[in-house]
Scaffold this motif. Sequence first.
Motif, mmCIF file in Angstrom:
data_model
loop_
_atom_site.group_PDB
_atom_site.id
_atom_site.type_symbol
_atom_site.label_atom_id
_atom_site.label_comp_id
_atom_site.label_asym_id
_atom_site.label_seq_id
_atom_site.Cartn_x
_atom_site.Cartn_y
_atom_site.Cartn_z
ATOM 1 N N PHE A 145 9.481 -3.082 -40.288
ATOM 2 C CA PHE A 145 9.321 -4.110 -41.585
ATOM 3 C C PHE A 145 9.135 -5.385 -40.856
ATOM 4 O O PHE A 145 10.095 -6.019 -40.327
ATOM 5 C CB PHE A 145 10.439 -3.693 -42.350
ATOM 6 N N LYS A 146 8.049 -6.035 -41.736
ATOM 7 C CA LYS A 146 7.735 -7.504 -41.268
ATOM 8 C C LYS A 146 8.134 -8.276 -42.748
ATOM 9 O O LYS A 146 7.621 -8.104 -43.832
ATOM 10 C CB LYS A 146 6.451 -7.633 -41.139
ATOM 11 N N ALA A 147 8.909 -9.269 -42.580
ATOM 12 C CA ALA A 147 9.402 -10.074 -43.675
ATOM 13 C C ALA A 147 8.926 -11.354 -43.696
ATOM 14 O O ALA A 147 9.087 -12.252 -42.434
ATOM 15 C CB ALA A 147 10.765 -10.044 -43.867
ATOM 16 N N PHE A 148 8.071 -11.971 -44.508
ATOM 17 C CA PHE A 148 7.835 -13.174 -44.688
ATOM 18 C C PHE A 148 8.521 -14.240 -45.686
ATOM 19 O O PHE A 148 8.417 -13.473 -46.872
ATOM 20 C CB PHE A 148 6.602 -13.191 -45.082
ATOM 21 N N VAL A 149 9.014 -15.411 -45.318
ATOM 22 C CA VAL A 149 10.283 -15.960 -46.021
ATOM 23 C C VAL A 149 9.811 -17.242 -46.001
ATOM 24 O O VAL A 149 9.323 -17.969 -45.014
ATOM 25 C CB VAL A 149 11.763 -15.721 -45.479
ATOM 26 N N ALA A 150 9.963 -17.863 -47.380
ATOM 27 C CA ALA A 150 9.690 -19.123 -47.433
ATOM 28 C C ALA A 150 11.042 -19.696 -48.053
ATOM 29 O O ALA A 150 11.766 -19.211 -48.766
ATOM 30 C CB ALA A 150 8.684 -19.668 -48.481
ATOM 31 N N ILE A 151 11.338 -20.964 -47.579
ATOM 32 C CA ILE A 151 12.585 -21.588 -47.829
ATOM 33 C C ILE A 151 12.542 -23.207 -48.258
ATOM 34 O O ILE A 151 11.607 -23.756 -47.358
ATOM 35 C CB ILE A 151 13.675 -21.466 -46.595
ATOM 36 N N GLY A 152 13.238 -23.482 -49.253
ATOM 37 C CA GLY A 152 13.160 -25.012 -49.794
ATOM 38 C C GLY A 152 13.900 -25.297 -50.664
ATOM 39 O O GLY A 152 14.645 -24.482 -51.373
ATOM 40 N N ASP A 153 14.358 -26.729 -50.727
ATOM 41 C CA ASP A 153 15.256 -27.195 -51.701
ATOM 42 C C ASP A 153 14.852 -27.661 -52.625
ATOM 43 O O ASP A 153 15.706 -28.390 -53.609
ATOM 44 C CB ASP A 153 16.139 -28.050 -50.943
ATOM 45 N N SER A 154 13.560 -27.732 -53.246
ATOM 46 C CA SER A 154 12.723 -28.087 -54.395
ATOM 47 C C SER A 154 12.892 -29.890 -54.573
ATOM 48 O O SER A 154 12.878 -30.312 -55.408
ATOM 49 C CB SER A 154 13.210 -27.393 -55.577
ATOM 50 N N ASN A 155 13.376 -30.334 -53.319
ATOM 51 C CA ASN A 155 13.697 -31.729 -53.236
ATOM 52 C C ASN A 155 13.202 -32.330 -51.901
ATOM 53 O O ASN A 155 13.988 -33.137 -51.480
ATOM 54 C CB ASN A 155 15.150 -32.183 -53.585
ATOM 55 N N GLY A 156 11.949 -31.812 -51.339
ATOM 56 C CA GLY A 156 11.537 -32.464 -50.256
ATOM 57 C C GLY A 156 11.898 -31.861 -48.782
ATOM 58 O O GLY A 156 11.731 -32.719 -47.884
ATOM 59 N N HIS A 157 12.285 -30.700 -48.937
ATOM 60 C CA HIS A 157 12.107 -29.756 -47.640
ATOM 61 C C HIS A 157 11.559 -28.593 -47.751
ATOM 62 O O HIS A 157 11.857 -27.963 -48.688
ATOM 63 C CB HIS A 157 13.699 -29.698 -47.205
ATOM 64 N N ILE A 158 10.709 -28.084 -46.652
ATOM 65 C CA ILE A 158 10.286 -26.867 -46.867
ATOM 66 C C ILE A 158 9.959 -25.916 -45.296
ATOM 67 O O ILE A 158 9.843 -26.978 -44.489
ATOM 68 C CB ILE A 158 8.706 -27.068 -47.536
ATOM 69 N N GLY A 159 10.210 -25.031 -45.287
ATOM 70 C CA GLY A 159 10.067 -24.060 -43.912
ATOM 71 C C GLY A 159 9.669 -22.723 -44.433
ATOM 72 O O GLY A 159 9.642 -21.928 -45.449
ATOM 73 N N LEU A 160 8.903 -22.043 -43.149
ATOM 74 C CA LEU A 160 8.189 -20.754 -43.344
ATOM 75 C C LEU A 160 8.636 -20.023 -42.126
ATOM 76 O O LEU A 160 8.805 -20.521 -41.107
ATOM 77 C CB LEU A 160 6.895 -20.811 -43.427
ATOM 78 N N GLY A 161 9.252 -18.760 -42.389
ATOM 79 C CA GLY A 161 9.525 -18.093 -41.302
ATOM 80 C C GLY A 161 9.081 -16.584 -41.357
ATOM 81 O O GLY A 161 9.026 -16.070 -42.699
ATOM 82 N N VAL A 162 8.838 -15.708 -40.208
ATOM 83 C CA VAL A 162 8.400 -14.348 -40.245
ATOM 84 C C VAL A 162 9.073 -13.711 -39.082
ATOM 85 O O VAL A 162 9.337 -14.052 -38.217
ATOM 86 C CB VAL A 162 6.778 -14.176 -40.017
ATOM 87 N N LYS A 163 9.505 -12.420 -39.687
ATOM 88 C CA LYS A 163 10.302 -11.640 -38.525
ATOM 89 C C LYS A 163 10.052 -10.088 -38.785
ATOM 90 O O LYS A 163 9.786 -9.948 -39.896
ATOM 91 C CB LYS A 163 11.650 -11.828 -38.790
ATOM 92 N N CYS A 164 10.115 -9.335 -37.631
ATOM 93 C CA CYS A 164 9.633 -8.002 -37.753
ATOM 94 C C CYS A 164 10.898 -7.399 -37.058
ATOM 95 O O CYS A 164 11.420 -7.814 -36.073
ATOM 96 C CB CYS A 164 8.488 -7.802 -36.834
#
Lengths: 451, 272
Positions: free
Chosen positions: B110-129
């Motif tokens: 299973f491959k998961a695509f995740v986005a993470i952020g604090d809605s106040n100036g920070h954003i990140g993206l990650g993918v893991k299988c």
Amino acid sequence: MEANTTNNISSKDSHEESSRSSIVGPLNFAKDTSSLEPPTSLVNERTVPCMFCSNVYDFHSRDNGVDQYLAHLYLVHRLIVGDVKEIACLPSYCYYWRDKFSSEPVDKYCSSMLLNQLPDGTSSSNEKYFLLSDIEPLDYELRQRLKREKLDLVLTRHQFERTDRNYRRDCLYCRDFRSETRPEFISHLYAKHFLLLGKSEHLVFVDELIEIVQDKLNQLICLYCEKVFKDRPTLKEHMRKKGHKRINPDNHYYDRFFLVNYRLKQKPEYVPIAKRKEESSVFNSDDDSDSDWSDWNGEEQTTTCLFCTHSEANIDTLKQHMVDKHSFDFTQTVHGMSFYQRVKVVNFIRRQMHIRKCITCEQQFTDYKSLCEHMDTEEHYRLSKESNGWDQPEYFFPTYEDDQFLCHLEEIDNEEPTTSEEDGSIVISEDLNARINIDAESLSLENFSLQ
Amino acid sequence: MADAAPARGGFRGGFGSRGGARGAKGRGRGRGRGRGRGGKEDSKEWVPVTKLGRLVKDGKIRTLEEIYLYSLPIKEFEIIDFFLNRQLKDEVLKIMPVQKQTRAGQRTRFKAFVAIGDSNGHIGLGVKCSKEVATAIRGAIILAKLSIVPVRRGYWGNKIGRPHTVPCKVSGKCGSVLVRLIPAPRGTGIVSAPVPKKLLQMAGIDDCYTTTRGSTTTLGNFAKATYAAIAKTYVFLTPDLWKDLPLNKTPYQEFADFLDKTSKSGQRIIEV
């Protein structure tokens, strides 16, 4: 084009007056309202017709329609389906083969066996029976396809259940807990009542599972060993003392609630003990496919025409449609305009079309048809030269929500971005709030050394 | 032991303290059905292994922005957690099964695509299988935390209230997808396809126009291109960044006398 608010046009006079009296809220394109909740099974029909005759069977019924159907197939049509338990979705399977067998003989796809007895057990000789199994390539592909579809469905459902906030259910034991999401409910059951159904990230079809558990408790049946007790306190005491407040791993009835069982099966490879923990660790990576973002594909977003309800996936095809059907050349019209002016043009046209006003002469019409006729005959499918009609700040805001037309207004090249000083609109950046930090500075200087 | 439970009133107890060890053994069957949750994994103290980690743990670094200012590589996700733990919200964009043909049949992971952020100036993206959904999600969240970048926002027209849009036109590219973010006035909202809309919201950008080109059906590249565009907001030097920051002397200045002395007479040294 539909709107979800009503408009009341009072006068046809000045532009300002009509804009004040018309709608203020954003509009939406009519979308086919697919239900928000993903389905729980691949087929919706409850009754499945037999592959060969006109009997129907209800697979969801209490008295086990599946077994009845399989018995019927054996007794009447002498057909056995190989590995029935492994088929992901039996109704779809049956539909497929019903179609096939309606036009072609049974022999083509089934292997036949000769047995020395009739279906009801009396001995005979050389009776022909048929076996439908995945030796037949079509059957194998069908089974694999069904497995994949089932897996996709399960994953969609799982994702929905992780985030949906509309789950309302009273706790099975206490009266004061109401949860919003399913994972919270499951973890509450474990944290407060020590009822271990499984980690919420491994479970799917949680609604059904909770219903079943509730039923069992109401009928005073133990969840683990399935014994019946005479009242609720005895049942509770039994489950507590024996450690039966969990699902029996050997009980295959609950298999369908666990995500791990939907993987496409393969013969288990032998993994050496030293490697087993590493395989399931969070930091294990398998190079190639791991960090590849390009295999996630979605559906194409459609863009709607400015003048009618026709929609296309490709913006160029849509522009061509507007040239053909409405003699409106968008590229020509906005040639030389800045990005912001183009935005205003699009929003202006959408607004005018919505309130049934001609975009050139501003004549008011009562319905869409007469507006179109007018614009056809007078050739008013063009923007008037003077810009004070559309060049108003109110047209910065999108008329329609999620209007994909606004995402294709510019030809982008790989140019360097510029600050938008073009048409007098200034953008100011926010202030930096990082201060000098000696420790961090020395750490970064470690990486730089002058030789 | 039996009378302790009713005294507490109701159906509680059992697996708490007494049953802890027994429960862990009994539940340790490898079918993924809720391995004993003793809470051991979550409450371990963080022992930093990088120098930056040690600085952060000792409190020598006050904000995440100071790490970005010096372009220090962040290799431990606990550093991000230290500064942003409460505000970060992660969202699983997609879980998809990927298959690989092996000798023993097909292997599904299973491959998961995740986005993470604090809605106040920070954003990140990650993918893991991974073989299990939960492991994939957890791994992707960690990778997303490690890829967090700061987002610069700006004001349209007048500097009232909080910044709400991108400071200039920025574009990002991944694969064949090109995404361009364009400043918008307050109240416009985010005008884009659903995938970049989610990312821009998590980054804290309230108003933005977008222009896209390329095969936007590859949502993976679409998301990455948007992330690249958002990250670029701090890359470009706008005029208001031209103010001076105190600098140490360059080595050339410090050792100017020394260099003077050692040069041949009559030749001037041109300072770089």
